[in-house]
Design an enzyme around this catalytic site. Sequence first.
Site, PDB file in Angstrom:
ATOM      1  N   THR A 172       2.884  -2.076  10.968  1.00  0.00           N
ATOM      2  CA  THR A 172       1.418  -2.103  11.093  1.00  0.00           C
ATOM      3  C   THR A 172       0.964  -1.640  12.482  1.00  0.00           C
ATOM      4  O   THR A 172       1.558  -2.017  13.493  1.00  0.00           O
ATOM      5  CB  THR A 172       0.925  -3.555  10.840  1.00  0.00           C
ATOM      6  OG1 THR A 172       1.427  -3.971   9.583  1.00  0.00           O
ATOM      7  CG2 THR A 172      -0.592  -3.650  10.856  1.00  0.00           C
ATOM      8  N   ASN A 197      -6.135  -6.272  12.120  1.00  0.00           N
ATOM      9  CA  ASN A 197      -4.692  -6.273  11.862  1.00  0.00           C
ATOM     10  C   ASN A 197      -3.978  -7.420  12.574  1.00  0.00           C
ATOM     11  O   ASN A 197      -2.995  -7.949  12.058  1.00  0.00           O
ATOM     12  CB  ASN A 197      -4.075  -4.921  12.226  1.00  0.00           C
ATOM     13  CG  ASN A 197      -4.375  -3.884  11.155  1.00  0.00           C
ATOM     14  OD1 ASN A 197      -4.924  -4.223  10.105  1.00  0.00           O
ATOM     15  ND2 ASN A 197      -4.023  -2.642  11.397  1.00  0.00           N
ATOM     16  N   ARG A 217     -10.985   1.275  17.651  1.00  0.00           N
ATOM     17  CA  ARG A 217      -9.600   0.808  17.788  1.00  0.00           C
ATOM     18  C   ARG A 217      -9.570  -0.707  17.919  1.00  0.00           C
ATOM     19  O   ARG A 217      -8.661  -1.376  17.443  1.00  0.00           O
ATOM     20  CB  ARG A 217      -8.974   1.428  19.035  1.00  0.00           C
ATOM     21  CG  ARG A 217      -8.413   2.773  18.778  1.00  0.00           C
ATOM     22  CD  ARG A 217      -7.783   3.358  20.026  1.00  0.00           C
ATOM     23  NE  ARG A 217      -7.502   4.753  19.784  1.00  0.00           N
ATOM     24  CZ  ARG A 217      -6.437   5.198  19.146  1.00  0.00           C
ATOM     25  NH1 ARG A 217      -5.525   4.378  18.716  1.00  0.00           N
ATOM     26  NH2 ARG A 217      -6.256   6.477  18.940  1.00  0.00           N
ATOM     27  N   ARG A 255       9.161  13.794  13.906  1.00  0.00           N
ATOM     28  CA  ARG A 255       8.097  14.811  13.966  1.00  0.00           C
ATOM     29  C   ARG A 255       8.407  15.839  15.049  1.00  0.00           C
ATOM     30  O   ARG A 255       8.236  17.046  14.844  1.00  0.00           O
ATOM     31  CB  ARG A 255       6.749  14.119  14.249  1.00  0.00           C
ATOM     32  CG  ARG A 255       6.237  13.366  13.035  1.00  0.00           C
ATOM     33  CD  ARG A 255       5.002  12.549  13.344  1.00  0.00           C
ATOM     34  NE  ARG A 255       4.407  12.028  12.114  1.00  0.00           N
ATOM     35  CZ  ARG A 255       3.526  11.053  12.065  1.00  0.00           C
ATOM     36  NH1 ARG A 255       3.128  10.463  13.172  1.00  0.00           N
ATOM     37  NH2 ARG A 255       3.035  10.663  10.908  1.00  0.00           N
ATOM     38  N   GLY A 266       0.840  -1.198   0.000  1.00  0.00           N
ATOM     39  CA  GLY A 266       0.000   0.000   0.000  1.00  0.00           C
ATOM     40  C   GLY A 266       0.875   1.248   0.000  1.00  0.00           C
ATOM     41  O   GLY A 266       1.999   1.237  -0.525  1.00  0.00           O
ATOM     42  N   ASN A 267       0.366   2.309   0.629  1.00  0.00           N
ATOM     43  CA  ASN A 267       1.103   3.581   0.623  1.00  0.00           C
ATOM     44  C   ASN A 267       2.478   3.462   1.282  1.00  0.00           C
ATOM     45  O   ASN A 267       3.481   3.883   0.699  1.00  0.00           O
ATOM     46  CB  ASN A 267       0.286   4.650   1.357  1.00  0.00           C
ATOM     47  CG  ASN A 267      -0.871   5.148   0.497  1.00  0.00           C
ATOM     48  OD1 ASN A 267      -0.800   5.111  -0.726  1.00  0.00           O
ATOM     49  ND2 ASN A 267      -1.934   5.588   1.148  1.00  0.00           N
ATOM     50  N   HIS A 327       3.808   4.156  20.336  1.00  0.00           N
ATOM     51  CA  HIS A 327       3.522   4.924  19.125  1.00  0.00           C
ATOM     52  C   HIS A 327       2.032   5.239  19.156  1.00  0.00           C
ATOM     53  O   HIS A 327       1.201   4.445  18.753  1.00  0.00           O
ATOM     54  CB  HIS A 327       3.900   4.091  17.903  1.00  0.00           C
ATOM     55  CG  HIS A 327       3.609   4.785  16.611  1.00  0.00           C
ATOM     56  ND1 HIS A 327       4.151   5.997  16.289  1.00  0.00           N
ATOM     57  CD2 HIS A 327       2.831   4.430  15.559  1.00  0.00           C
ATOM     58  CE1 HIS A 327       3.721   6.355  15.098  1.00  0.00           C
ATOM     59  NE2 HIS A 327       2.912   5.426  14.642  1.00  0.00           N
ATOM     60  N   ARG A 347      -7.024   3.051  10.135  1.00  0.00           N
ATOM     61  CA  ARG A 347      -8.343   3.235  10.773  1.00  0.00           C
ATOM     62  C   ARG A 347      -9.266   4.026   9.863  1.00  0.00           C
ATOM     63  O   ARG A 347      -8.876   5.068   9.352  1.00  0.00           O
ATOM     64  CB  ARG A 347      -8.160   3.933  12.111  1.00  0.00           C
ATOM     65  CG  ARG A 347      -9.326   3.695  13.027  1.00  0.00           C
ATOM     66  CD  ARG A 347      -8.916   3.991  14.447  1.00  0.00           C
ATOM     67  NE  ARG A 347     -10.027   4.569  15.162  1.00  0.00           N
ATOM     68  CZ  ARG A 347      -9.880   5.300  16.250  1.00  0.00           C
ATOM     69  NH1 ARG A 347      -8.684   5.549  16.731  1.00  0.00           N
ATOM     70  NH2 ARG A 347     -10.936   5.782  16.855  1.00  0.00           N
TER      71      ARG A 347
HETATM   72  N1  LIG Z   1       4.285   2.566  12.561  1.00  0.00           N
HETATM   73  C1  LIG Z   1       4.069   3.730  11.972  1.00  0.00           C
HETATM   74  O1  LIG Z   1       4.684   4.739  12.286  1.00  0.00           O
HETATM   75  C2  LIG Z   1       3.056   3.791  10.849  1.00  0.00           C
HETATM   76  C3  LIG Z   1       2.978   4.901  10.004  1.00  0.00           C
HETATM   77  C4  LIG Z   1       2.062   4.882   8.952  1.00  0.00           C
HETATM   78  C5  LIG Z   1       1.218   3.777   8.796  1.00  0.00           C
HETATM   79  N2  LIG Z   1       1.300   2.743   9.667  1.00  0.00           N
HETATM   80  C6  LIG Z   1       0.449   1.566   9.545  1.00  0.00           C
HETATM   81  O2  LIG Z   1       0.954   0.757   8.472  1.00  0.00           O
HETATM   82  C7  LIG Z   1      -0.131  -0.007   7.924  1.00  0.00           C
HETATM   83  C8  LIG Z   1      -0.185   0.216   6.419  1.00  0.00           C
HETATM   84  O3  LIG Z   1      -0.442   1.581   6.124  1.00  0.00           O
HETATM   85  P1  LIG Z   1      -0.651   2.052   4.612  1.00  0.00           P
HETATM   86  O4  LIG Z   1      -0.863   3.511   4.644  1.00  0.00           O
HETATM   87  O5  LIG Z   1       0.399   1.466   3.740  1.00  0.00           O
HETATM   88  O6  LIG Z   1      -2.035   1.305   4.301  1.00  0.00           O
HETATM   89  P2  LIG Z   1      -2.606   0.868   2.880  1.00  0.00           P
HETATM   90  O7  LIG Z   1      -4.036   0.565   3.074  1.00  0.00           O
HETATM   91  O8  LIG Z   1      -2.185   1.833   1.834  1.00  0.00           O
HETATM   92  O9  LIG Z   1      -1.828  -0.525   2.592  1.00  0.00           O
HETATM   93  C9  LIG Z   1      -1.988  -1.677   3.334  1.00  0.00           C
HETATM   94  C10 LIG Z   1      -1.825  -2.855   2.387  1.00  0.00           C
HETATM   95  O10 LIG Z   1      -1.808  -4.077   3.129  1.00  0.00           O
HETATM   96  C11 LIG Z   1      -2.345  -5.054   2.271  1.00  0.00           C
HETATM   97  N3  LIG Z   1      -2.694  -6.272   2.996  1.00  0.00           N
HETATM   98  C12 LIG Z   1      -3.755  -6.513   3.815  1.00  0.00           C
HETATM   99  N4  LIG Z   1      -3.708  -7.792   4.264  1.00  0.00           N
HETATM  100  C13 LIG Z   1      -2.598  -8.349   3.736  1.00  0.00           C
HETATM  101  C14 LIG Z   1      -1.993  -9.648   3.842  1.00  0.00           C
HETATM  102  N5  LIG Z   1      -2.542 -10.610   4.598  1.00  0.00           N
HETATM  103  N6  LIG Z   1      -0.858  -9.880   3.146  1.00  0.00           N
HETATM  104  C15 LIG Z   1      -0.301  -8.918   2.374  1.00  0.00           C
HETATM  105  N7  LIG Z   1      -0.826  -7.669   2.248  1.00  0.00           N
HETATM  106  C16 LIG Z   1      -1.951  -7.398   2.925  1.00  0.00           C
HETATM  107  C17 LIG Z   1      -3.546  -4.365   1.644  1.00  0.00           C
HETATM  108  O11 LIG Z   1      -3.988  -5.028   0.471  1.00  0.00           O
HETATM  109  C18 LIG Z   1      -2.974  -2.975   1.370  1.00  0.00           C
HETATM  110  O12 LIG Z   1      -2.468  -2.863   0.056  1.00  0.00           O
HETATM  111  C19 LIG Z   1      -1.390   0.454   8.685  1.00  0.00           C
HETATM  112  O13 LIG Z   1      -1.643  -0.432   9.756  1.00  0.00           O
HETATM  113  C20 LIG Z   1      -0.991   1.818   9.234  1.00  0.00           C
HETATM  114  O14 LIG Z   1      -1.742   2.198  10.364  1.00  0.00           O
HETATM  115  C21 LIG Z   1       2.205   2.738  10.674  1.00  0.00           C
END
Ligand SMILES: NC(=O)c1ccc[n+]([C@@H]2O[C@H](COP(=O)([O-])OP(=O)(O)OC[C@H]3O[C@@H](n4cnc5c(N)ncnc54)[C@H](O)[C@@H]3O)[C@@H](O)[C@H]2O)c1
Length: 311
Positions: A117, A93, A86, A149, A9-10, A173, A80
Site C-alpha cells: 500500500t 491509507n 497526497r 522498470r 483489488g487489482n 518508492h 490516488r
Molecule cells: N508498492 C507498489 O509498488 C505499488 C504498486 C501498485 C499499487 N500500489 C498500491 O497498492 C494499493 C492497492 O492498489 P490496487 O490497484 O490494488 O487498488 P484497488 O483499489 O484495486 O484495491 C484496493 C482494495 O483494498 C480494499 N480495502 C480497503 N480497505 C480495506 C480494509 N480495511 N481491509 C481489506 N481490504 C480493504 C478495497 O476494498 C479494494 O478492493 C494502493 O495503495 C496502491 O497505491 C503499490
Amino acid sequence: MKISIIGAGNVGGLTAMRLAEAGFGDIVLADIAKGLAQGKAFDLEDAGSILKFNYRIQGTDDIENAKNSDIIIITAGLTRKPGMTREDLLNKNAQILKDVCLKIKKISPQSIVIVATNPLDLMTYLALKITGFKSNKVFGMGISLDTARFANLISQELNIPNTDIEACVIGSHGEGMLPLPRFTTVKGMELNGLLEDEKIKVITKKTVERGLEIVSLLGSGSAYFAPSQAIATIVKIIVKNEKRMIGVSAYLNGEYGIRDISIGVPCRLGKEGIEKIIEFDLNKEERPFFLQTAESIRKNLDLIKPFCHGL
Ligand SMILES: NC(=O)c1ccc[n+]([C@@H]2O[C@H](COP(=O)([O-])OP(=O)(O)OC[C@H]3O[C@@H](n4cnc5c(N)ncnc54)[C@H](O)[C@@H]3O)[C@@H](O)[C@H]2O)c1
C-alpha cells in the site's frame, strides 16, 4: 504454507493469481468489500483443475480467516484519485493499515508482512510500528518494481534482452527513488560505460515517472501487472529460502548512517524475511541524494505518528 492477501483489488487479485499459479500453498484473499474477494477466489479456484493447483483458495470479507498465516501481503488501500491530495491519501491509507495491522498482530503474530500500500515507505514503517514485529519480518515492495522498470527501459534503449541486465535502484518508492547506473550491469559491464550520461539521465527520469505515466494512461487506478509480479517474486524468495538479493523497503538501524525509517535498499531475503541489509558504497553524488530522500521520509513520519498513539 498459508499466504494471505489483504485487499482483493487489482494488485491483490492478480497477486493471488500469480501465487496460485506458482503453487506455493493455501491462499486467503480478504477484502472489506462484501463479495469481492469471494468472487475472485471462486474464479481463481475454477482455474485450479486447468492449472493442476491443489491448494485451497479462500475469499472472504473477514480478515480473521488470515489467522496463522506464514506470510501476509497488504494491498488494502486507496489509489490516488483526481482531486485527492497526497495527505488525504496518506490519512486514509494509514487508517486502513492501522486497522489491518492491529488484526494481523492478534491473529498471525509469527507472520512475515509484505506491504504494498502507498505511500509505500511510510506505510511499511507504520505496519512495523503497529504490529511490533521484528524489523526483518515487516518490509515493503516498491523498489524492486522500480528496478524492473529501470531494467525494462534500459533494455529498450540498448535493444538487448531484459535477462542480460542486473539493474539497481534504491531510495523511496516515488520521487525520491535513486536509480544507480554505477551498480547496474549488462552482462557484467557497468551501464555508465555503455550509455552516455545524457541517455542515462533520460532513462532515470522515465523510471521515476513510470508509475504516474501508467496512471494517466489507465484513466483510473494504477499499475498492477508488474507490482503483483514483484510481490510474487519476493514471496518466492521467502518460500524457497533462496537467500537472493532484492530491493525492499527495510527498516534501517544505522545502515547507510540512517536510523528509524523504512526505505528501499537491497536486501538478502530468506525464510525468515530480511537476512541482511546490503550497504552500497555510495559516491559523493549518490549519497547526498539518498540522505535527502531519507530526510523527506522522516519529515513525513510526523504525519503518521498520530496513528501510532496508544499502542
Ligand atoms: N508498492 C507498489 O509498488 C505499488 C504498486 C501498485 C499499487 N500500489 C498500491 O497498492 C494499493 C492497492 O492498489 P490496487 O490497484 O490494488 O487498488 P484497488 O483499489 O484495486 O484495491 C484496493 C482494495 O483494498 C480494499 N480495502 C480497503 N480497505 C480495506 C480494509 N480495511 N481491509 C481489506 N481490504 C480493504 C478495497 O476494498 C479494494 O478492493 C494502493 O495503495 C496502491 O497505491 C503499490
